[in-house]
Design an enzyme around this catalytic site. Structure first.
Site, PDB file in Angstrom:
ATOM      1  N   CYS A 190      -6.471  -7.772 -21.779  1.00 38.85           N
ATOM      2  CA  CYS A 190      -6.678  -7.219 -20.255  1.00 38.85           C
ATOM      3  C   CYS A 190      -5.177  -7.655 -19.501  1.00 38.85           C
ATOM      4  O   CYS A 190      -5.233  -7.482 -18.391  1.00 38.85           O
ATOM      5  CB  CYS A 190      -7.855  -7.788 -19.650  1.00 38.85           C
ATOM      6  SG  CYS A 190      -7.885  -9.362 -19.507  1.00 38.85           S
ATOM      7  N   ASP A 195      -0.650 -14.505 -18.437  1.00 36.77           N
ATOM      8  CA  ASP A 195      -0.707 -16.077 -18.790  1.00 36.77           C
ATOM      9  C   ASP A 195      -0.202 -16.572 -20.101  1.00 36.77           C
ATOM     10  O   ASP A 195       0.375 -17.774 -20.003  1.00 36.77           O
ATOM     11  CB  ASP A 195      -2.102 -16.593 -18.170  1.00 36.77           C
ATOM     12  CG  ASP A 195      -1.945 -16.743 -16.591  1.00 36.77           C
ATOM     13  OD1 ASP A 195      -1.130 -17.114 -16.009  1.00 36.77           O
ATOM     14  OD2 ASP A 195      -3.207 -15.969 -15.955  1.00 36.77           O
ATOM     15  N   GLU A 204      -6.121 -17.179 -22.509  1.00 40.77           N
ATOM     16  CA  GLU A 204      -4.939 -17.127 -21.903  1.00 40.77           C
ATOM     17  C   GLU A 204      -4.293 -18.340 -21.604  1.00 40.77           C
ATOM     18  O   GLU A 204      -3.236 -18.534 -20.950  1.00 40.77           O
ATOM     19  CB  GLU A 204      -5.093 -16.416 -20.447  1.00 40.77           C
ATOM     20  CG  GLU A 204      -6.223 -17.127 -19.628  1.00 40.77           C
ATOM     21  CD  GLU A 204      -6.169 -16.478 -18.337  1.00 40.77           C
ATOM     22  OE1 GLU A 204      -5.413 -15.880 -17.680  1.00 40.77           O
ATOM     23  OE2 GLU A 204      -7.289 -16.792 -17.632  1.00 40.77           O
ATOM     24  N   HIS A 245       0.878  -1.199  -0.030  1.00 42.92           N
ATOM     25  CA  HIS A 245       0.149   0.069  -0.186  1.00 42.92           C
ATOM     26  C   HIS A 245       0.733   1.314  -0.090  1.00 42.92           C
ATOM     27  O   HIS A 245       0.284   2.182  -0.606  1.00 42.92           O
ATOM     28  CB  HIS A 245      -1.136  -0.064   1.194  1.00 42.92           C
ATOM     29  CG  HIS A 245      -2.243  -0.763   0.695  1.00 42.92           C
ATOM     30  ND1 HIS A 245      -3.130  -1.409   1.568  1.00 42.92           N
ATOM     31  CD2 HIS A 245      -2.747  -0.840  -0.505  1.00 42.92           C
ATOM     32  CE1 HIS A 245      -4.240  -1.882   0.841  1.00 42.92           C
ATOM     33  NE2 HIS A 245      -3.809  -1.825  -0.335  1.00 42.92           N
TER      34      HIS A 245
HETATM   35  C1  PEP Z   1      -3.709 -12.472 -17.722  1.00 43.16           C
HETATM   36  O1  PEP Z   1      -3.522 -13.672 -17.435  1.00 43.16           O
HETATM   37  O2  PEP Z   1      -3.290 -11.778 -18.721  1.00 43.16           O
HETATM   38  C2  PEP Z   1      -4.712 -11.842 -16.773  1.00 43.16           C
HETATM   39  C3  PEP Z   1      -5.057 -10.584 -17.119  1.00 43.16           C
HETATM   40  O3  PEP Z   1      -5.207 -12.266 -15.684  1.00 43.16           O
HETATM   41  P1  PEP Z   1      -4.266 -12.582 -14.450  1.00 43.16           P
HETATM   42  O4  PEP Z   1      -3.229 -11.447 -14.268  1.00 43.16           O
HETATM   43  O5  PEP Z   1      -5.158 -11.900 -13.211  1.00 43.16           O
HETATM   44  O6  PEP Z   1      -3.927 -13.786 -14.344  1.00 43.16           O
HETATM   45 MG    MG Z   2      -4.486 -14.831 -16.101  1.00 39.61          MG
END
Ligand code: PEP
Ligand code: MG
Length: 527
Positions: A489, A442, A418, A176
């Site tokens: 993402c 991932d 992923e 934090h």
């Molecule tokens: C990813 O794997 O790119 C993802 C967005 O999920 P996380 O980072 O939560 O595994």
């Molecule tokens: Mg992921």
């Protein structure tokens, strides 16, 4: 750059370890009053911060207020008091026990929560002992604060404008102190270790480069002018990006690219909006499950999802179903010890095997769908059967809710791409869903066989690898054929060097940590 202010933190020692038997009830009352006072004080601080537009910091204090009153924690402390431990010793011991448990977790975010528990327990103990925490409020010359660790309650006491930078021995990128420093716009270097800290303690002046992550003790004149130039460049860049917060991202030829935020908790929603988020591309729900010692109920989940939906209104909010398992421990669930946790029982695999976990989450999402524009997406999918099975359960939950007379929203279903399997099978998966969201974090680790957390493999933790780009291309092609959209993402979505490539391949949504949004919109606008 500035003079050093050393902060020695609070080392609380309970004055009494035990209490006489006949004072238990009285001590319990004192304890409850102290908890209430601390929780109230934290909530007031949060409110003040929210009113002054500091949403991210406010969220931390709200989280602390909740933690102060956490029923599991309280009942454990009360139990010790009943066994004749003094309330101040009990609260410190229980706080320490939870902190040690958090610190041992492999997940960086959860490990960073150890400081939060210590901070809250310390405040309750200080209240019981009747001692005011002190030190930082005395800061009256703008300085670089050098300390072992810095808790949110510490940072809140620093008079406005008096902290030029932070250097801490402990802490990580997601602790934090880092989050607060980032949102306060204060450069920070955390986790330098005690040895490095001691050098800084003897210094007159310290220069802090929070971007590169290093500090210079007593810099020479050349280094000083370098730091001055850097700091001017940063201020100019920040101002230049201000306007991008308010625009809708479009390429020069008018292609619309939605730039959205990744959220770890509902309390980050307001702040994401103020950074210019056009939606939420990934709401990681696992923290909701991991930040408390028991599973969140359907209603608690509903509140969290509905809050984000409310903040974002018409704008899309993609809720990802639980993605724990393997390396992330879930309080309240029996998880097996695994040799290869990243290749283990995680994401949709766990959800499909554990309907008691999955159904309440889907029901909460369906109910919250009436509040705004919610979508759901499933993580770690490797095949069509998993999507069908998950959709089947979603449908059952919808029927169930309707038969109970509850209102449900219309929820679009998407899937994360992923795993290599999902990317290779994208053409088969596409007809099953309304959108794809590529999780490059991932995907990169599985395609390149390179652990995403291994510091030695940094060279390979890169979505620019041709094998990864080819799979992203295949995914976009399959989506185009099926008439669905594709977002990204993973961390790559916020990387200015990768955005042009992703857009060229056909991605139409980019979701990232909120502070990266203005720059990403600028990159898109210049394509
Ligand atoms: C990813 O794997 O790119 C993802 C967005 O999920 P996380 O980072 O939560 O595994
Ligand atoms: Mg992921």
């Amino acid at each position: 750059m500035g003079p050093v202010f050393v902060h020695f933190g609070r080392e609380l020692e309970p004055e009494r370890e035990s209490i006489p038997e006949d004072s238990v009830e009285e001590e319990l009352r004192r304890l409850r009053r102290a908890v209430e006072t601390v929780a109230e004080r934290l909530s007031e601080t949060a409110e003040g911060l929210r009113e002054s537009g500091s949403g991210e910091e406010a969220a931390i204090f709200e989280f602390h207020a909740e933690m102060a009153e956490d029923p599991e924690l309280s009942s454990e402390v009360e139990e010790r008091v009943r066994s004749l431990t003094s309330p101040e010793a009990a609260v410190l011991a229980v706080g320490e026990r939870y902190a040690t448990e958090f610190a041992a977790m492999e997940d960086e975010y959860m490990a960073a929560r150890a400081d939060d528990v210590r901070d809250v327990a310390g405040q309750i103990a200080a209240e019981l002992i009747g001692r005011e925490a002190q030190g930082l409020e005395a800061l009256d010359v703008p300085s670089v604060v050098v300390t072992r660790a810095l808790a949110p309650s510490d940072t809140a006491r620093i008079p406005q404008g008096m902290a030029l930078g932070f250097v801490t021995a402990e802490g990580s990128r997601t602790s934090h102190v880092s989050i607060m420093a980032r949102s306060m716009g204060i450069p920070a270097v955390v986790g330098v270790g005690v040895a490095a800290l001691e050098t800084a303690l003897g210094a007159r002046i310290v220069a802090v480069d929070g971007t590169e992550g290093f500090a210079v003790v007593d810099p020479d004149p050349d280094t000083m002018s370098e730091f001055e130039a850097k700091s001017e460049r940063m201020v100019a860049e920040r101002e230049a990006l201000e306007d991008y917060k308010r625009i809708e991202a479009r390429t020069r030829e008018g292609r619309r690219i939605e730039v959205s935020a990744n959220l770890g908790s509902a309390s980050e929603a307001e702040d994401a909006l103020s950074w210019g988020a056009e939606g939420v591309g990934l709401f990681r729900t696992e923290f909701l499950f991991m930040e408390r010692p028991r599973l969140p109920s359907e209603d608690e989940q509903y509140e969290a999802y509905a809050e984000v939906a409310r903040v974002f209104g018409e704008r899309p909010v993609i809720v990802r179903t639980l993605d724990v398992g393997g390396d992330k421990d879930l309080p309240g669930v029996d998880q097996p010890q695994e040799d290869n946790p990243f290749l283990g029982w995680r994401g949709i695999r766990m959800s499909l095997d554990a309907p008691d976990l999955f159904r309440p989450q889907l029901r909460a999402i369906l109910r919250a769908g009436t509040v705004g524009n919610l979508k759901v997406m499933f993580p770690m999918v490797v095949g069509v059967e998993e999507i069908r099975a998950a959709k089947q359960i979603l449908e059952e939950c919808e029927e169930e809710l309707k038969s109970e007379g509850q209102e449900v929203g219309r929820i679009e279903v998407g899937v994360m791409i992923e795993t290599p399997a999902a990317a290779i099978l994208a053409a088969e998966l596409a007809p099953e869903v309304s959108f794809f969201s590529i999780g490059t974090n991932d995907l990169v680790q599985y395609v390149l066989a390179a652990d995403r957390g291994n510091e030695r493999l940094r060279r390979l933790q890169n979505a620019e690898h041709p094998a990864v780009l080819r799979l992203i291309e295949k995914t976009c092609e399959a989506a185009r054929e099926a008439g669905i959209w594709v977002g990204v993402c993973g961390e790559a979505a916020g990387d200015p060097a990768l955005i042009p490539k992703l857009v060229e391949l056909g991605v139409t949504e980019l979701s990232m940590g909120a502070p990266s949004i203005p720059r990403a919109k600028k990159v898109v606008s210049e394509l």
